[in-house]
Design a protein around this motif. Structure first.
Motif, mmCIF file in Angstrom:
data_model
loop_
_atom_site.group_PDB
_atom_site.id
_atom_site.type_symbol
_atom_site.label_atom_id
_atom_site.label_comp_id
_atom_site.label_asym_id
_atom_site.label_seq_id
_atom_site.Cartn_x
_atom_site.Cartn_y
_atom_site.Cartn_z
ATOM 1 N N ALA A 46 0.918 -1.208 0.164
ATOM 2 C CA ALA A 46 -0.051 0.034 -0.181
ATOM 3 C C ALA A 46 0.952 1.237 0.179
ATOM 4 O O ALA A 46 0.545 2.149 -0.556
ATOM 5 N N LEU A 47 1.814 1.127 0.794
ATOM 6 C CA LEU A 47 2.800 2.376 0.833
ATOM 7 C C LEU A 47 3.420 2.626 -0.724
ATOM 8 O O LEU A 47 3.315 3.817 -1.049
ATOM 9 N N ASN A 48 3.775 1.050 -1.261
ATOM 10 C CA ASN A 48 4.504 1.555 -2.311
ATOM 11 C C ASN A 48 3.710 2.179 -3.554
ATOM 12 O O ASN A 48 4.104 2.801 -4.504
ATOM 13 N N MET A 49 2.296 1.526 -3.438
ATOM 14 C CA MET A 49 1.411 2.029 -4.513
ATOM 15 C C MET A 49 1.058 3.621 -4.526
ATOM 16 O O MET A 49 1.098 4.127 -5.261
ATOM 17 N N ILE A 50 1.008 4.180 -3.032
ATOM 18 C CA ILE A 50 0.945 5.761 -3.025
ATOM 19 C C ILE A 50 2.272 6.331 -3.362
ATOM 20 O O ILE A 50 2.256 7.258 -4.459
ATOM 21 N N THR A 51 3.290 5.851 -3.127
ATOM 22 C CA THR A 51 4.602 6.386 -3.510
ATOM 23 C C THR A 51 4.870 6.522 -5.103
ATOM 24 O O THR A 51 5.093 7.305 -5.621
ATOM 25 N N ASP A 52 4.826 5.290 -5.484
ATOM 26 C CA ASP A 52 5.113 4.903 -7.040
ATOM 27 C C ASP A 52 3.975 5.543 -7.735
ATOM 28 O O ASP A 52 4.369 5.904 -8.888
ATOM 29 N N SER A 53 2.734 5.543 -7.464
ATOM 30 C CA SER A 53 1.808 6.082 -8.214
ATOM 31 C C SER A 53 1.792 7.539 -8.344
ATOM 32 O O SER A 53 1.830 8.439 -9.269
ATOM 33 N N PHE A 54 2.388 8.307 -7.036
ATOM 34 C CA PHE A 54 2.554 9.624 -7.079
ATOM 35 C C PHE A 54 3.567 10.088 -8.094
ATOM 36 O O PHE A 54 3.730 10.894 -8.702
ATOM 37 N N GLN A 55 4.699 9.025 -8.013
ATOM 38 C CA GLN A 55 5.903 9.697 -8.733
ATOM 39 C C GLN A 55 5.955 8.705 -10.035
ATOM 40 O O GLN A 55 6.835 8.951 -10.649
ATOM 41 N N LYS A 56 4.731 8.244 -10.642
ATOM 42 C CA LYS A 56 4.575 7.754 -11.593
ATOM 43 C C LYS A 56 5.568 6.581 -12.117
ATOM 44 O O LYS A 56 5.892 6.431 -13.338
ATOM 45 N N ASP A 99 -5.028 9.376 6.395
ATOM 46 C CA ASP A 99 -4.076 9.894 7.009
ATOM 47 C C ASP A 99 -3.074 10.893 6.631
ATOM 48 O O ASP A 99 -2.704 11.901 7.533
ATOM 49 N N ILE A 100 -3.057 11.030 5.492
ATOM 50 C CA ILE A 100 -2.287 12.222 4.825
ATOM 51 C C ILE A 100 -2.961 13.537 5.249
ATOM 52 O O ILE A 100 -2.419 14.502 5.758
ATOM 53 N N THR A 101 -4.285 13.343 4.960
ATOM 54 C CA THR A 101 -5.135 14.484 5.338
ATOM 55 C C THR A 101 -5.148 14.838 7.087
ATOM 56 O O THR A 101 -5.048 16.258 7.513
ATOM 57 N N ARG A 102 -5.117 13.719 7.662
ATOM 58 C CA ARG A 102 -4.992 14.075 9.213
ATOM 59 C C ARG A 102 -3.528 14.556 9.462
ATOM 60 O O ARG A 102 -3.502 15.372 10.311
ATOM 61 N N TYR A 103 -2.669 13.973 8.933
ATOM 62 C CA TYR A 103 -1.078 14.645 9.215
ATOM 63 C C TYR A 103 -0.955 16.024 8.857
ATOM 64 O O TYR A 103 -0.699 17.044 9.780
ATOM 65 N N GLN A 104 -1.779 16.351 7.671
ATOM 66 C CA GLN A 104 -1.708 17.969 7.324
ATOM 67 C C GLN A 104 -2.566 18.803 8.211
ATOM 68 O O GLN A 104 -2.237 19.896 8.408
ATOM 69 N N MET A 109 -3.504 5.029 11.236
ATOM 70 C CA MET A 109 -2.393 3.894 11.264
ATOM 71 C C MET A 109 -1.175 4.443 11.493
ATOM 72 O O MET A 109 -0.484 4.789 10.127
ATOM 73 N N PRO A 110 -0.847 4.881 12.578
ATOM 74 C CA PRO A 110 0.683 5.988 12.668
ATOM 75 C C PRO A 110 1.703 5.166 12.318
ATOM 76 O O PRO A 110 2.819 5.889 11.798
ATOM 77 N N ILE A 111 1.792 3.780 12.335
ATOM 78 C CA ILE A 111 3.414 3.368 11.934
ATOM 79 C C ILE A 111 3.423 3.319 10.570
ATOM 80 O O ILE A 111 4.377 3.927 9.975
ATOM 81 N N VAL A 112 2.548 2.756 9.937
ATOM 82 C CA VAL A 112 2.757 2.871 8.520
ATOM 83 C C VAL A 112 2.671 4.102 7.784
ATOM 84 O O VAL A 112 3.497 4.739 6.741
ATOM 85 N N LEU A 133 5.504 7.324 4.958
ATOM 86 C CA LEU A 133 5.303 7.921 3.745
ATOM 87 C C LEU A 133 6.481 9.162 3.473
ATOM 88 O O LEU A 133 6.708 9.526 4.401
ATOM 89 N N PRO A 134 7.003 9.203 2.395
ATOM 90 C CA PRO A 134 8.151 10.131 2.316
ATOM 91 C C PRO A 134 7.395 11.578 2.397
ATOM 92 O O PRO A 134 6.259 11.724 2.280
ATOM 93 N N LYS A 135 8.345 12.433 2.988
ATOM 94 C CA LYS A 135 7.880 13.779 3.492
ATOM 95 C C LYS A 135 7.230 14.531 2.279
ATOM 96 O O LYS A 135 6.402 15.242 2.544
#
Ligand SMILES: [Zn+2]
Length: 380
Positions: A262-272, A311-316, A323-326, A330-332
């Motif tokens: 799931a982490l990869n999916m968000i990062t890789d999709s964001f970075q194409k 969680d990204i929205t919650r962080y912001q 899900m604090p650990i995973v 996510l990259p900054k």
């Protein structure tokens, strides 16, 4: 004639579910228990466990304290082999197996009853299991017919039938069951459980007394999880569970597999980096897409994506992460640069994909690959 003794009923439940169980106990004590009860509430919170306790209380014949655990009725309620106490959704193939009456008593062949018993055994082992049925299991009209056939015999003892996942009744079955509900045989009780009463035919709903069972509070869930597994619940599993022990147990087994993807999916999709993530998705889900475990796993995976995106929205906005650990892995740049519209769009796409997969409109493999490519397309 002396005054009739009041029977004491004991039905266990966690504190957050007490209001509902107290109502049921009152109805039992006052001998006005509904012949058709519908228990409604989220997956994995203990609806079947409650139904099983009620069944035992109804079938128990102890004069003072029910359920006693020792009488014939109690023992029957506690026997997974008593398939007549359950109406379990089955696949068409399972429903079409010969019934016990149709084969010779010496035959060892699988029957509809033996398959039903294997599911009841699973429920007895873990009533919170959110993934115990085969994919595509439904309650079809054939199952309702054989249910009704059982009531043709006259009998005085209390009979109780639990119908779990009642939303899996198809329309013909629901209409046939409606006729049963219009004239419930004496001493007979139906207990239906469902994730949502709105998924049942309105006419069936209106013939049942419905109670809502609430999810567990986090403290209760921590305790129940420990009782079930002898280990502490992880913060991410707790956040993901939404007060459902069944969700917690299921996700606990998958956490290590699903969260990195799931982490990869968000990062890789964001970075194409689409080829990366599509390969990874294939590796993770290819073998499992046919069986039900696979389908449920993919739906849980999409839910994990949903939680991390939220969680990204919650962080912001400075709210505690679910899900604090995973999520904190996510990259900054993603945590800080992802815009609210982009997150909103991604969430809608995840939901849409989950629906298409659950409704079997598309193959999970294709749907996941398409999601990876489209997750963050559009304005940035
Ligand atoms: Zn008893």
């Amino acid at each position: 004639m002396g005054k009739k003794l009041m029977i004491a009923y004991d039905i266990q439940s966690s504190d957050s579910q007490k209001t509902s169980t107290q109502k049921l106990i009152a109805a039992l004590c006052e001998e006005r228990f509904p012949q058709a009860l519908l228990i409604d509430g989220p997956k994995g919170i203990g609806k079947k466990k409650l139904a099983m306790q009620i069944m035992q209380a109804l079938m128990c014949t102890h004069p003072e304290k029910r359920p006693c655990g020792n009488c014939f009725g109690c023992k029957l309620a506690l026997t997974p082999g008593a398939s007549e106490n359950w109406l379990i959704p089955l696949t068409t193939e399972e429903t079409n197996k010969k019934t016990a009456i149709e084969i010779s008593s010496k035959s060892k062949a699988e029957t509809r009853e033996s398959i039903t018993v294997s599911y009841i055994e699973k429920i007895f082992q873990n009533p919170y299991d959110i993934n115990y049925l085969a994919s595509g299991a439904i309650i079809n009209v054939e199952l309702i017919r054989s249910l009704n056939a059982r009531f043709s015999l006259k009998e005085n003892a209390v009979r109780c039938v639990i119908i779990p996942e009642a939303e899996k009744m198809n329309i013909q079955a629901a209409n046939a069951f409606l006729k049963t509900l219009e004239e419930v045989p004496k001493n007979t009780y139906f207990i239906l459980t469902t994730i949502s009463r709105d998924l049942l035919l309105a006419t069936i709903r209106s013939r049942c007394s419905a109670i809502r069972l609430e999810h567990l509070e986090n403290d209760e869930l921590k305790k129940e999880f420990f009782n079930a597994t002898q280990k502490e619940i992880s913060p991410d599993v707790l956040g993901f569970a939404l007060g459902s022990l069944g969700r917690a147990l299921f996700f606990d087994e998958l956490e290590e597999t699903l969260t990195p993807v799931a982490l990869n999916m968000i990062t890789d999709s964001f970075q194409k980096n689409f080829s990366n993530i599509i390969l990874k998705l294939q590796d993770t889900f290819l073998k499992s897409q046919k069986d039900s475990a696979g389908l449920e796993t993919i739906l849980i995976f999409l839910d994990v994506l949903n939680f991390i995106l939220t969680d990204i929205t919650r962080y912001q906005t400075g709210v505690n992460l679910r899900m604090p650990i995973v999520s904190s892995k996510l990259p900054k740049e993603i945590l800080e640069q992802m815009t609210p519209p982009l997150i909103q769009n991604a969430l809608l796409k995840v939901q849409d994909t989950a629906k298409k997969i659950a409704d079997k409109i598309t193959s999970p493999q294709i749907a996941l690959a398409a999601l990876a490519i489209r997750l963050f397309d559009g304005e940035r």
